[in-house]
Write a protein that holds these residues in place. Structure first.
Motif, PDB file in Angstrom:
ATOM      1  N   ILE A   1       0.662  -1.100   0.518  1.00  0.00           N
ATOM      2  CA  ILE A   1       0.063  -0.095  -0.068  1.00  0.00           C
ATOM      3  C   ILE A   1       0.877   1.149  -0.245  1.00  0.00           C
ATOM      4  O   ILE A   1       0.128   2.298  -0.718  1.00  0.00           O
TER       5      ILE A   1
ATOM      6  N   ALA B   1      -6.621  12.184  -1.823  1.00  0.00           N
ATOM      7  CA  ALA B   1      -5.691  10.174  -2.169  1.00  0.00           C
ATOM      8  C   ALA B   1      -4.838   9.606  -1.260  1.00  0.00           C
ATOM      9  O   ALA B   1      -5.259   8.276  -1.558  1.00  0.00           O
TER      10      ALA B   1
ATOM     11  N   THR C   1       2.491   2.214  -3.114  1.00  0.00           N
ATOM     12  CA  THR C   1       1.480   2.150  -4.751  1.00  0.00           C
ATOM     13  C   THR C   1       0.492   3.783  -4.827  1.00  0.00           C
ATOM     14  O   THR C   1       0.114   3.898  -3.264  1.00  0.00           O
TER      15      THR C   1
ATOM     16  N   TYR D   1      -7.123   0.135  -8.194  1.00  0.00           N
ATOM     17  CA  TYR D   1      -6.476   0.561  -7.312  1.00  0.00           C
ATOM     18  C   TYR D   1      -6.268  -1.021  -6.529  1.00  0.00           C
ATOM     19  O   TYR D   1      -5.125  -1.548  -6.150  1.00  0.00           O
TER      20      TYR D   1
ATOM     21  N   ARG E   1      -1.857   5.718  -4.403  1.00  0.00           N
ATOM     22  CA  ARG E   1      -3.365   5.670  -4.464  1.00  0.00           C
ATOM     23  C   ARG E   1      -3.595   7.149  -5.812  1.00  0.00           C
ATOM     24  O   ARG E   1      -4.929   7.503  -6.556  1.00  0.00           O
TER      25      ARG E   1
ATOM     26  N   PRO F   1      -8.589   2.956   1.554  1.00  0.00           N
ATOM     27  CA  PRO F   1      -7.900   2.175   1.492  1.00  0.00           C
ATOM     28  C   PRO F   1      -7.817   1.431   2.856  1.00  0.00           C
ATOM     29  O   PRO F   1      -7.064  -0.083   2.225  1.00  0.00           O
TER      30      PRO F   1
ATOM     31  N   THR G   1      -7.255   8.048  -8.789  1.00  0.00           N
ATOM     32  CA  THR G   1      -7.768   8.666  -7.628  1.00  0.00           C
ATOM     33  C   THR G   1      -8.192   9.632  -8.932  1.00  0.00           C
ATOM     34  O   THR G   1      -7.197  11.117  -9.659  1.00  0.00           O
TER      35      THR G   1
END
Ligand code: SAH
Length: 219
Positions: A34, A51, A37, A95, A39, A68, A43
Motif C-alpha cells: 500500500i 488521495a 502504490t 487500485y 493512490r 484504503p 483518483t
C-alpha cells in the motif's frame, strides 16, 4: 495544528499507514505494498488532494475507489502468496487490482463499465503491472474459462451467497466479499475446507456499491 494539506506526501502516506495499522491491518507485506502504490494515480483530478486520506472517493460512472483501510483489510483477509491466481470482481479504478498484483502471481479482473476498464488498463500499463489480465463483462458469472482460482475478491456488494463464484474457487481457496442488499453489508470470508464445503466468517460492516447484473450501457 498542521493542516493535512500542508504535509508532505511522505508524511501523509506515513499517517495513512499508521491509521491502517491502528485499525487492524498489521500484515507487513500488505502495508508495504500500500505504501508503494501511488493512490493519487487512481483518483480523479478533482479529488487528488484527498488521495492519501483514509476514505472512499468518487470515480467515473458513479462508482467509488475503496477506502484504503478496507483495501488493506480485504487484501490481508485473502492470505495471498506469490503463487496465488486471483480473480477480482469490480476493477473500478484498478487500485485494489494493483495491490493484489504485487502480492500474487496473476490477477484476473472483471469490470462492467468499459470506460473504467480502459482507464484502469492505462494505469496498469503505466505502472508496468504485467501480471494483470482484464475483462469487460459481468463478473457475477466469474471467469469460467480461467477457473478454478486460489483466491477471489469481490469489491461490489453481492445480494446473497455468491454461488457461481464459490464454484470457481479451488477446494482450499479463499473468497472475500461484501454480502448484503442494504446500504451496509457484511464483509464475509469463505474458506474452502478441501472437501467442497466452506468455513464462513463475518469480518466487519462495510459500505460498497452493489454488484449489478449484465454490463453497463454507456453513451
Ligand atoms: N476495487 C475498486 C472498487 C470499485 S467499486 C477500486 O478500489 O477502485 C466496485 C466496482 O464494481 C465498480 O466499478 C462497478 O462498476 C463494478 N461492478 C459492479 N457490478 C459488477 C459486475 N457484475 N461485474 C463486474 N463489475 C461490477
Amino acid at each position: 495544528m498542521s493542516e493535512p494539506h500542508e504535509e508532505t506526501p511522505q508524511a501523509r502516506m506515513a499517517r495513512l499507514i499508521l491509521a491502517l495499522r491502528t485499525q487492524g491491518v498489521t500484515e507487513p507485506r500488505v502495508l508495504k505494498v500500500i505504501e508503494g502504490t501511488p493512490r493519487e494515480l487512481f483518483t480523479p483530478e478533482l479529488f487528488r488532494e484527498r488521495a492519501l486520506e483514509d476514505s472512499a472517493l468518487p470515480i467515473a460512472c458513479g462508482q467509488t475507489i475503496s477506502q484504503p483501510f478496507i483495501v488493506g483489510l480485504m487484501t490481508q483477509a485473502l492470505k495471498l502468496d506469490r503463487r496465488s491466481r486471483v480473480l477480482e470482481i469490480g476493477t473500478g479504478s484498478g487500485y485494489q487490482t494493483a495491490i493484489l498484483s504485487k502480492l500474487a502471481r496473476l490477477v484476473y479482473t472483471v469490470e462492467r463499465y468499459r470506460t473504467l476498464m480502459r482507464e484502469a488498463e492505462a494505469r496498469f500499463k503505466e505502472l508496468e503491472l504485467t501480471n494483470v489480465i482484464t475483462r469487460f463483462g459481468d463478473g457475477g458469472e466469474g471467469w469460467p474459462e480461467q477457473a478454478p482460482f486460489d483466491r477471489i475478491m469481490v469489491t461490489a456488494a453481492a445480494p446473497g451467497e455468491p454461488t457461481a463464484l464459490l464454484q470457481q474457487l479451488k477446494p482450499a481457496g479463499i473468497l472475500v466479499a461484501p454480502i448484503g442488499r442494504g446500504p451496509v453489508q457484511t464483509l464475509r470470508r469463505y474458506t474452502g475446507d478441501g472437501k467442497g464445503g466452506f468455513q464462513v466468517e463475518d469480518l466487519i460492516d462495510v459500505r460498497f456499491v452493489p454488484l449489478l447484473e449484465g454490463v453497463a450501457k454507456e453513451p
